[in-house]
Design a protein around this motif. Structure first.
Motif, mmCIF file in Angstrom:
data_model
loop_
_atom_site.group_PDB
_atom_site.id
_atom_site.type_symbol
_atom_site.label_atom_id
_atom_site.label_comp_id
_atom_site.label_asym_id
_atom_site.label_seq_id
_atom_site.Cartn_x
_atom_site.Cartn_y
_atom_site.Cartn_z
ATOM 1 N N SER A 219 0.874 -1.220 -0.155
ATOM 2 C CA SER A 219 0.046 0.180 0.089
ATOM 3 C C SER A 219 0.675 1.310 -0.289
ATOM 4 C CB SER A 219 -0.927 0.031 1.217
ATOM 5 O OG SER A 219 -0.097 -0.038 2.425
ATOM 6 N N ILE A 220 0.234 2.261 -0.321
ATOM 7 C CA ILE A 220 0.855 3.604 -0.254
ATOM 8 C C ILE A 220 1.419 3.843 1.243
ATOM 9 C CG2 ILE A 220 0.684 6.140 -0.550
ATOM 10 C CD1 ILE A 220 -1.810 5.333 -2.552
ATOM 11 N N ASP A 221 0.618 3.514 2.085
ATOM 12 C CA ASP A 221 0.983 3.795 3.568
ATOM 13 C C ASP A 221 2.265 3.189 3.992
ATOM 14 O OD1 ASP A 221 -1.060 5.560 3.934
ATOM 15 O OD2 ASP A 221 -2.402 4.155 4.674
ATOM 16 N N MET A 222 2.282 1.897 3.250
ATOM 17 C CA MET A 222 3.513 1.195 3.639
ATOM 18 C C MET A 222 4.665 1.524 3.207
ATOM 19 S SD MET A 222 4.011 -3.023 3.187
ATOM 20 C CE MET A 222 2.665 -3.425 4.124
ATOM 21 N N LEU A 223 4.656 1.906 2.055
ATOM 22 C CA LEU A 223 5.629 2.774 1.201
ATOM 23 C C LEU A 223 6.257 3.947 2.057
ATOM 24 C CD1 LEU A 223 8.133 2.770 -0.850
ATOM 25 C CD2 LEU A 223 6.514 3.757 -2.332
ATOM 26 N N LYS A 224 5.000 4.950 2.261
ATOM 27 C CA LYS A 224 5.314 6.145 3.183
ATOM 28 C C LYS A 224 6.028 5.857 4.563
ATOM 29 C CE LYS A 224 2.031 8.802 3.532
ATOM 30 N NZ LYS A 224 0.605 9.330 3.556
ATOM 31 N N ALA A 225 5.580 4.721 4.991
ATOM 32 C CA ALA A 225 6.624 4.185 6.360
ATOM 33 C C ALA A 225 7.670 3.949 6.171
ATOM 34 C CB ALA A 225 5.633 2.936 7.052
ATOM 35 N N LEU A 226 8.074 3.240 5.039
ATOM 36 C CA LEU A 226 9.528 2.808 4.877
ATOM 37 C C LEU A 226 10.367 3.999 4.551
ATOM 38 C CD1 LEU A 226 8.789 -0.154 2.660
ATOM 39 C CD2 LEU A 226 9.980 -0.321 4.776
ATOM 40 N N THR A 227 9.618 5.093 4.003
ATOM 41 C CA THR A 227 10.521 6.372 3.923
ATOM 42 C C THR A 227 10.625 7.255 5.152
ATOM 43 O OG1 THR A 227 8.665 7.472 2.805
ATOM 44 C CG2 THR A 227 9.765 6.246 1.367
ATOM 45 N N ASN A 228 9.906 6.769 6.277
ATOM 46 C CA ASN A 228 10.042 7.567 7.462
ATOM 47 C C ASN A 228 11.564 7.689 7.810
ATOM 48 O OD1 ASN A 228 9.948 7.761 10.451
ATOM 49 N ND2 ASN A 228 7.919 8.287 9.816
ATOM 50 N N SER A 263 4.556 0.359 -9.553
ATOM 51 C CA SER A 263 5.179 1.545 -10.227
ATOM 52 C C SER A 263 4.035 2.814 -9.848
ATOM 53 C CB SER A 263 5.245 1.382 -11.476
ATOM 54 O OG SER A 263 6.284 0.436 -11.900
ATOM 55 N N VAL A 264 2.520 2.351 -9.637
ATOM 56 C CA VAL A 264 1.570 3.122 -9.367
ATOM 57 C C VAL A 264 1.861 3.626 -7.890
ATOM 58 C CG1 VAL A 264 -0.740 3.329 -8.964
ATOM 59 C CG2 VAL A 264 -0.026 2.164 -11.049
ATOM 60 N N THR A 265 2.000 2.786 -6.931
ATOM 61 C CA THR A 265 2.226 3.139 -5.623
ATOM 62 C C THR A 265 3.316 4.378 -5.573
ATOM 63 O OG1 THR A 265 1.557 0.925 -4.910
ATOM 64 C CG2 THR A 265 2.786 2.127 -3.423
ATOM 65 N N MET A 266 4.527 4.044 -6.064
ATOM 66 C CA MET A 266 5.622 5.132 -6.191
ATOM 67 C C MET A 266 4.900 6.588 -6.479
ATOM 68 S SD MET A 266 8.537 3.037 -8.186
ATOM 69 C CE MET A 266 9.625 4.405 -8.322
ATOM 70 N N LEU A 267 4.242 6.692 -7.490
ATOM 71 C CA LEU A 267 3.725 7.981 -7.879
ATOM 72 C C LEU A 267 2.754 8.437 -6.906
ATOM 73 C CD1 LEU A 267 3.000 7.332 -11.846
ATOM 74 C CD2 LEU A 267 5.081 8.053 -10.927
ATOM 75 N N LYS A 268 1.880 7.584 -6.620
ATOM 76 C CA LYS A 268 0.904 8.072 -5.517
ATOM 77 C C LYS A 268 1.695 8.469 -4.003
ATOM 78 C CE LYS A 268 -2.949 5.613 -7.114
ATOM 79 N NZ LYS A 268 -4.222 4.615 -6.854
ATOM 80 N N THR A 269 2.770 7.805 -3.757
ATOM 81 C CA THR A 269 3.477 8.124 -2.605
ATOM 82 C C THR A 269 4.380 9.335 -2.639
ATOM 83 O OG1 THR A 269 3.828 5.731 -2.170
ATOM 84 C CG2 THR A 269 5.484 7.432 -0.940
ATOM 85 N N PHE A 270 4.656 9.720 -4.147
ATOM 86 C CA PHE A 270 5.338 10.809 -4.201
ATOM 87 C C PHE A 270 4.481 12.090 -4.050
ATOM 88 C CE2 PHE A 270 5.375 14.089 -7.870
ATOM 89 C CZ PHE A 270 6.624 14.719 -7.377
ATOM 90 N N LEU A 271 3.233 12.008 -4.492
ATOM 91 C CA LEU A 271 2.224 13.008 -4.064
ATOM 92 C C LEU A 271 1.980 13.323 -2.710
ATOM 93 C CD1 LEU A 271 -0.312 12.818 -7.170
ATOM 94 C CD2 LEU A 271 1.728 14.329 -6.845
ATOM 95 N N GLU A 272 1.942 12.036 -1.888
ATOM 96 C CA GLU A 272 1.409 12.144 -0.548
ATOM 97 C C GLU A 272 2.375 12.225 0.425
ATOM 98 O OE1 GLU A 272 -1.351 9.006 0.487
ATOM 99 O OE2 GLU A 272 -2.574 8.997 -1.488
ATOM 100 N N CYS A 273 3.746 12.004 0.131
ATOM 101 C CA CYS A 273 4.707 12.203 1.289
ATOM 102 C C CYS A 273 5.738 13.374 0.749
ATOM 103 C CB CYS A 273 5.464 10.974 1.114
ATOM 104 S SG CYS A 273 6.634 10.830 2.500
ATOM 105 N N GLU A 274 5.521 14.369 1.538
ATOM 106 C CA GLU A 274 6.248 15.669 1.321
ATOM 107 C C GLU A 274 7.720 15.381 1.335
ATOM 108 O OE1 GLU A 274 5.226 18.825 4.023
ATOM 109 O OE2 GLU A 274 3.235 18.854 3.321
#
Length: 546
Positions: A219-228, A263-274
């Motif tokens: 999920s997007i939240d998971m990738l966002k968490a990994l970039t924390n 690939s889609v998750t990457m693009l959405k994470t880019f928008l949602e994670c500052e």
């Protein structure tokens, strides 16, 4: 940035105009786009297209059929067929590799040394050389501290970015085996560079080694968490010259053929994670994209992404998304024999589907997969043709010269052994094929020869499905029913494959439009950065915050 002149994707309105033109064009051809070629004979798929086209193409040279996905037409074809092929091709985003020096002034692509390139084939080496240079260039331009390689595989890209371009990198992959390989390989590369530094007295510069994380990104939240920051705080983060010091982590997401929704998750994470300042995404495996109801609120499906495409109410389906993986450049590179072999294999598989429908109807409900049997049959066909050719030599000469006899023994000894029954080989056009160097076909026995190959195909297919041949099963009758239409399958498959690059264009434009719909806060472009003959999935979507 655009196709071949008429269409452009410089702005959201132009991209949407292009998308709508594609949707309008493909609407009458849903039957061929959504078809499965295994049902060619069972559903008489050729009847859904203009019969004048088939009358023209059924005797067309193989080389001309293989050029149809590239938009090449012949003067003597019906006007409607020529218009269909040329119009379709005009809607396709050009895969011709861009002049990277013009797009990224000052970009330098460095040839990988033997240590960094170890384990890479020609395709992977080309991709990593180009993409690492592009990612490094963008990283410096947006002043990013850390690169996150999403779907890193064995860490080839991550290691080049670390050791050659001196960036701090985190490599994320779902496979623990890949993570172990990445770490082992990185340590081996580190020892090489450390030895070089000692040899040339390069000082005490600390080598960057990619950090590896094993995690299946769901999920997007998971990738966002990994970039924390908490996960990345122990990664070396060298500041670029002039960079303002702060406690925030700035990231770039990079993905070399990140599979399906990743690939889609990457693009959405880019928008949602500052913290993510830029993204460089090259997708693949469109057949694995999720596709949900377009009116579902808050849907996170892989297609469609953009509001513009969602409002059109378009749904593709797995067969269409699988077709989007077809490459016109790969078709163009095929020779006549390889093309013919692959068309024949599609014929065998479609005829085998008739066997399943007639004798094993319950199996059809489970959409059986019988694996990839192309290599086994090609080897058998090659051996049979070689035996036939040598037999003709013997008959031509009443006394076979000793040198010819020795030649026969040598030729037969060099033939490949029978493949194991569980061997998996590819049926897709242009992959895992063998050239038979003139011994491929024995025309006078072609019909009998093809039936014997079909019989072998059926035996292998049933074995893979765990089925036993039934008493009273007459394969020859089914083959004779299919054989009169077998010459149409090459024409049909070529016309269908022409939609592949167009459907990929639609999927990519949807992703680009999704970013463009964010307005002036995001700058996004779409570029073919690899040589398409080496790497058919060569289009990068690059976005950064403004």
């Amino acid at each position: 940035m655009g196709s071949r002149g008429k269409y452009s994707c410089e702005s959201a309105s132009e991209t949407l105009e292009w998308i709508n033109a594609i949707l309008q064009f493909i609407k009458p051809y849903n039957s061929i786009i959504n078809a499965h070629v295994v049902n060619f004979f069972k559903d008489r798929l050729w009847e859904s297209l203009d019969q004048q086209w088939f009358q023209c193409l059924r005797h067309e040279p193989i080389q001309n059929l293989l050029l149809i996905p590239s938009g090449v037409v012949q003067d003597y074809w019906p006007d409607s067929l020529k218009q269909f092929v040329t119009t379709l091709r005009s809607l396709v985003f050009s895969r011709e590799q861009v002049d990277l020096d013009k797009v990224f002034p000052g970009l330098k692509i460095t040839v990988l040394n033997s240590v960094l390139a170890q384990g890479m084939n020609v395709k992977k080496k080309h991709e990593v050389e180009v993409l690492s240079a592009v990612v490094s260039f963008i990283t410096k331009g947006v002043r990013v501290q850390t690169i996150v390689d999403v779907g890193a595989g064995q860490g080839y890209l991550a290691q080049v970015l670390s050791f050659q371009y001196h960036h701090s990198v985190v490599a994320i992959d779902a496979s623990s085996h890949h993570g172990e390989v990445t770490e082992t390989r990185a340590e081996r590369i580190k020892k090489h560079y450390a030895a070089q530094m000692r040899k040339f007295n390069s000082g005490n510069r600390v080598l960057n080694v990619p950090k590896t994380i094993t995690c299946r990104i769901m999920s997007i939240d998971m990738l966002k968490a990994l970039t924390n920051m908490s996960l990345l705080d122990d990664v070396k983060q060298p500041r670029l010259i002039g960079q303002v010091a702060d406690n925030k982590t700035s990231l770039l997401l990079a993905g070399l053929h990140a599979c399906g929704d990743l690939s889609v998750t990457m693009l959405k994470t880019f928008l949602e994670c500052e913290d993510v300042k830029a993204v460089v995404s090259i997708g693949c495996c469109y057949n694995l994209l999720s596709e949900e109801c377009f009116d579902a609120a808050g849907s996170h499906c892989g297609f469609p992404m953009s509001t513009g495409v969602k409002s059109a109410g378009i749904s593709l389906g797995k067969n269409s998304r699988d077709l989007a993986c077809q490459s016109a450049e790969r078709w163009t590179c095929l020779d006549k024999d390889v093309g013919l072999q692959n068309f024949e294999l599609h014929t065998f598989r479609a005829a085998f589907q008739m066997v399943l429908c007639k004798y094993y109807p319950e199996i059809i409900k489970t959409s059986p997969s019988i694996g990839r049997q192309g290599k086994a049959l090609r080897r058998q066909q090659q051996r049979r043709a070689l035996h036939s050719a040598l037999h003709n030599i013997e008959n031509k000469h009443s006394t076979l010269p000793q040198s010819t006899s020795k030649m026969k023994e040598t030729c037969l000894s060099l033939q490949p052994t029978e493949p194991k029954t569980d061997e998996s080989s590819t049926l897709e056009l242009g992959v895992d094929t063998l050239s038979c160097d003139g011994f491929m076909r024995c025309e006078e026995n072609a019909s009998v020869d093809k039936y014997l190959l079909f019989e072998k195909f059926c035996q292998s297919g049933l074995s893979r499905l765990g089925l036993q041949p039934l008493e009273g099963m007459y394969l020859y009758e089914i083959w004779k029913e299919a054989e009169p239409f077998a010459e149409l399958i090459g024409s049909y498959w070529s016309l269908r494959a022409a939609f592949g690059p167009l459907l990929e264009t639609l999927l990519l434009l949807d992703r680009l439009l999704f970013l463009q719909e964010q307005g002036s806060s995001v700058e996004a472009i779409m570029l073919p950065i690899f040589d398409p003959a080496l790497s058919p999935r060569n289009v990068a979507i690059i976005a950064k915050r403004t």
